[in-house]
Design an enzyme around this catalytic site. Structure first.
Site, PDB file in Angstrom:
ATOM      1  N   HIS A  51      87.013 106.097 113.895  1.00 35.72           N
ATOM      2  CA  HIS A  51      85.985 105.141 113.482  1.00 35.72           C
ATOM      3  C   HIS A  51      84.636 105.843 113.537  1.00 35.72           C
ATOM      4  O   HIS A  51      84.305 106.486 114.537  1.00 35.72           O
ATOM      5  CB  HIS A  51      85.995 103.922 114.412  1.00 35.72           C
ATOM      6  CG  HIS A  51      84.985 102.885 114.026  1.00 35.72           C
ATOM      7  ND1 HIS A  51      85.318 101.784 113.284  1.00 35.72           N
ATOM      8  CD2 HIS A  51      83.653 102.788 114.269  1.00 35.72           C
ATOM      9  CE1 HIS A  51      84.227 101.046 113.084  1.00 35.72           C
ATOM     10  NE2 HIS A  51      83.214 101.644 113.685  1.00 35.72           N
ATOM     11  N   ASN A  57      87.776 105.370 109.223  1.00 38.69           N
ATOM     12  CA  ASN A  57      87.612 103.932 109.420  1.00 38.69           C
ATOM     13  C   ASN A  57      86.138 103.626 109.632  1.00 38.69           C
ATOM     14  O   ASN A  57      85.452 104.343 110.343  1.00 38.69           O
ATOM     15  CB  ASN A  57      88.444 103.502 110.627  1.00 38.69           C
ATOM     16  CG  ASN A  57      88.224 102.054 111.036  1.00 38.69           C
ATOM     17  OD1 ASN A  57      88.003 101.764 112.207  1.00 38.69           O
ATOM     18  ND2 ASN A  57      88.276 101.131 110.104  1.00 38.69           N
ATOM     19  N   GLY A  58      85.678 102.536 108.998  1.00 37.54           N
ATOM     20  CA  GLY A  58      84.310 102.099 109.231  1.00 37.54           C
ATOM     21  C   GLY A  58      83.574 101.769 107.947  1.00 37.54           C
ATOM     22  O   GLY A  58      83.301 102.654 107.128  1.00 37.54           O
ATOM     23  N   ASP A  59      83.310 100.478 107.727  1.00 39.60           N
ATOM     24  CA  ASP A  59      82.457  99.987 106.643  1.00 39.60           C
ATOM     25  C   ASP A  59      83.064 100.063 105.251  1.00 39.60           C
ATOM     26  O   ASP A  59      82.348  99.849 104.265  1.00 39.60           O
ATOM     27  CB  ASP A  59      81.109 100.724 106.618  1.00 39.60           C
ATOM     28  CG  ASP A  59      80.272 100.465 107.860  1.00 39.60           C
ATOM     29  OD1 ASP A  59      80.641  99.565 108.647  1.00 39.60           O
ATOM     30  OD2 ASP A  59      79.259 101.163 108.046  1.00 39.60           O
ATOM     31  N   MET A  90      93.301  94.522 114.976  1.00 39.06           N
ATOM     32  CA  MET A  90      92.169  93.681 115.384  1.00 39.06           C
ATOM     33  C   MET A  90      92.672  92.547 116.265  1.00 39.06           C
ATOM     34  O   MET A  90      93.560  91.793 115.872  1.00 39.06           O
ATOM     35  CB  MET A  90      91.441  93.125 114.157  1.00 39.06           C
ATOM     36  CG  MET A  90      90.717  94.181 113.350  1.00 39.06           C
ATOM     37  SD  MET A  90      89.908  93.502 111.867  1.00 39.06           S
ATOM     38  CE  MET A  90      91.314  93.304 110.778  1.00 39.06           C
ATOM     39  N   LYS A 134      93.789 106.159 117.768  1.00 37.70           N
ATOM     40  CA  LYS A 134      92.582 105.667 117.105  1.00 37.70           C
ATOM     41  C   LYS A 134      91.425 105.779 118.088  1.00 37.70           C
ATOM     42  O   LYS A 134      91.521 105.319 119.229  1.00 37.70           O
ATOM     43  CB  LYS A 134      92.741 104.218 116.653  1.00 37.70           C
ATOM     44  CG  LYS A 134      91.559 103.706 115.820  1.00 37.70           C
ATOM     45  CD  LYS A 134      91.875 102.359 115.185  1.00 37.70           C
ATOM     46  CE  LYS A 134      90.788 101.965 114.171  1.00 37.70           C
ATOM     47  NZ  LYS A 134      89.545 101.589 114.797  1.00 37.70           N
ATOM     48  N   GLN A 182      99.990  98.989 118.789  1.00 36.87           N
ATOM     49  CA  GLN A 182      98.892  99.662 119.477  1.00 36.87           C
ATOM     50  C   GLN A 182      98.778  99.173 120.922  1.00 36.87           C
ATOM     51  O   GLN A 182      98.811  97.971 121.176  1.00 36.87           O
ATOM     52  CB  GLN A 182      97.555  99.437 118.765  1.00 36.87           C
ATOM     53  CG  GLN A 182      96.452 100.325 119.342  1.00 36.87           C
ATOM     54  CD  GLN A 182      95.084 100.028 118.777  1.00 36.87           C
ATOM     55  OE1 GLN A 182      94.483  99.009 119.090  1.00 36.87           O
ATOM     56  NE2 GLN A 182      94.572 100.948 117.962  1.00 36.87           N
ATOM     57  N   ARG A 240      87.314  94.946 109.317  1.00 36.35           N
ATOM     58  CA  ARG A 240      86.592  93.689 109.211  1.00 36.35           C
ATOM     59  C   ARG A 240      86.563  93.128 107.789  1.00 36.35           C
ATOM     60  O   ARG A 240      86.525  91.917 107.602  1.00 36.35           O
ATOM     61  CB  ARG A 240      85.167  93.863 109.750  1.00 36.35           C
ATOM     62  CG  ARG A 240      85.120  94.046 111.251  1.00 36.35           C
ATOM     63  CD  ARG A 240      83.717  94.366 111.738  1.00 36.35           C
ATOM     64  NE  ARG A 240      83.306  95.708 111.350  1.00 36.35           N
ATOM     65  CZ  ARG A 240      82.064  96.169 111.484  1.00 36.35           C
ATOM     66  NH1 ARG A 240      81.116  95.375 111.957  1.00 36.35           N
ATOM     67  NH2 ARG A 240      81.766  97.399 111.136  1.00 36.35           N
ATOM     68  N   CYS A 290      88.348 100.960 121.300  1.00 34.67           N
ATOM     69  CA  CYS A 290      87.746  99.645 121.482  1.00 34.67           C
ATOM     70  C   CYS A 290      86.466  99.770 122.309  1.00 34.67           C
ATOM     71  O   CYS A 290      86.492 100.295 123.423  1.00 34.67           O
ATOM     72  CB  CYS A 290      88.722  98.697 122.171  1.00 34.67           C
ATOM     73  SG  CYS A 290      88.004  97.060 122.471  1.00 34.67           S
TER      74      CYS A 290
END
Length: 340
Positions: free
Chosen positions: A170, A203-205, A18, A140, A71, A228, A101
């Site tokens: 993601h 990945n995600g949530d 991130m 990714k 990355q 996040r 991204c």
């Protein structure tokens, strides 16, 4: 789960890269709380080959972080190949390519998730990078550019064919940015395709132990990457691991525990970056440890304006004294808007 010869254990948990978040001190804290693998902030290939100081600084890693991935992102093959060689020279365990991204200034130039609109270029860039470095190369990415072009199943096979060692997906399209819920259905289809031989990381949530276990059990992924939900909450890796092994939820850290964690994080940032930069870079982390405290505005202001280390540590002690009995068990920091 193994990435090439890197053993990460069953149901691996990874820290997502991130921008402006996963600096060395934050990676250190997440590692200390159980992250099986961490990633640097993403690094511009153009910045690296121009010897831009900010980009070069992001190459710095420490043995305490291992295994760690660097990355990189870019839209042109030759600069990306050169950037991969420079990243490899910094000594990471993995080189990761950012094809995910969604930010307009990156995707709009064809980098990040913008690469999903040109799959042949994405595949050729990956092939060239794999051939150029000895370290394992991972990718990714997202489900696709938009709802009409969810082509991750094709992409996964083609990237596997050119030699990547693992793929993180993601569960949103680029068009979604971070809106709505992540859709793990296609992630599961990729993982359960009998032609797929490499680890698939979802990945995600994911923001809790129950959510992580659901993703492992329902979709069969090899690893879960958390982004996040780590912000102001590096202990989430400890929480999730405890739940995966026991089925029980750990209580959220007390205010006193959060103060101790914030102090350790601040001290690490000062050691790595020096007093001035270390303080500035901690501002984005500091107050998120204490989301939910009442009447916190003036104290928050001190945390984000002071340039004096002694004052910052004294302010943290003040938080422990003044709010030590306050229950923050239900407080979860607001998610970031720029998890990659």
């Amino acid at each position: 789960m193994k990435i090439a010869n890197i053993e990460l254990g069953e149901r691996a948990l990874l820290l997502a890269p991130m921008e402006d978040v996963t600096d060395p001190s934050f990676r250190y804290m997440c590692k200390r709380f159980g992250a099986d693998m961490v990633y640097t902030e993403f690094i511009s290939s153009d910045g690296l080959i121009r010897d831009a100081a900010k980009s070069l600084k992001k190459l710095e890693i420490d043995d305490a972080e291992r295994p760690v991935g660097i990355q990189i992102y870019g839209h042109l093959i030759d600069p990306m190949v050169e950037a991969a060689r420079m990243a490899e020279a910094a000594g990471p365990d993995v080189i990761d390519i950012n094809f995910g991204c969604p930010v307009k200034k990156i995707a709009g130039r064809g980098a990040g998730s913008g690469m999903m609109r040109d799959v042949p270029l994405m595949v050729e860039m990956t092939r060239r990078i794999v051939a150029a470095v000895k370290k394992p190369v991972t990718v990714k990415t997202r489900l696709g550019w938009d709802e009409e072009s969810k082509n991750i199943e094709e992409i996964a096979l083609r990237l596997q064919d050119v030699g990547i060692a693992a793929l993180t997906i993601h569960g949103r399209t680029r068009a979604q940015m971070y809106r709505g819920e992540a859709d793990w259905t296609l992630i599961g289809k990729v993982k359960n395709n009998p032609q797929i031989r490499i680890p698939i990381i979802g990945n995600g949530d994911v923001d809790s132990g129950p959510k992580a276990r659901e993703m492992f059990d329902r979709y069969g992924v090899d690893g879960v990457m958390i982004g996040r939900a780590t912000y102001g909450r590096p202990w989430i890796f400890r929480e999730v691991k405890h739940y995966l092994s026991t089925g029980e939820a750990l209580p959220q850290p007390s205010v006193a525990e959060r103060v101790a964690i914030a102090k350790e994080h601040l001290q690490k940032s000062l050691e790595i970056k020096g007093d001035h930069v270390g303080i500035l870079e901690m501002r984005r982390h500091m107050t998120n440890y204490f989301k939910g405290l009442p009447d916190f505005k003036s104290t928050r202001l001190k945390l984000v304006t002071s340039l004096d280390t002694a004052e910052l540590f004294a302010t943290l002690d003040e938080i422990a004294c003044r709010w030590g009995g306050y229950d923050l068990s239900e407080a979860v920091p607001a998610p970031l808007s720029h998890n990659l």
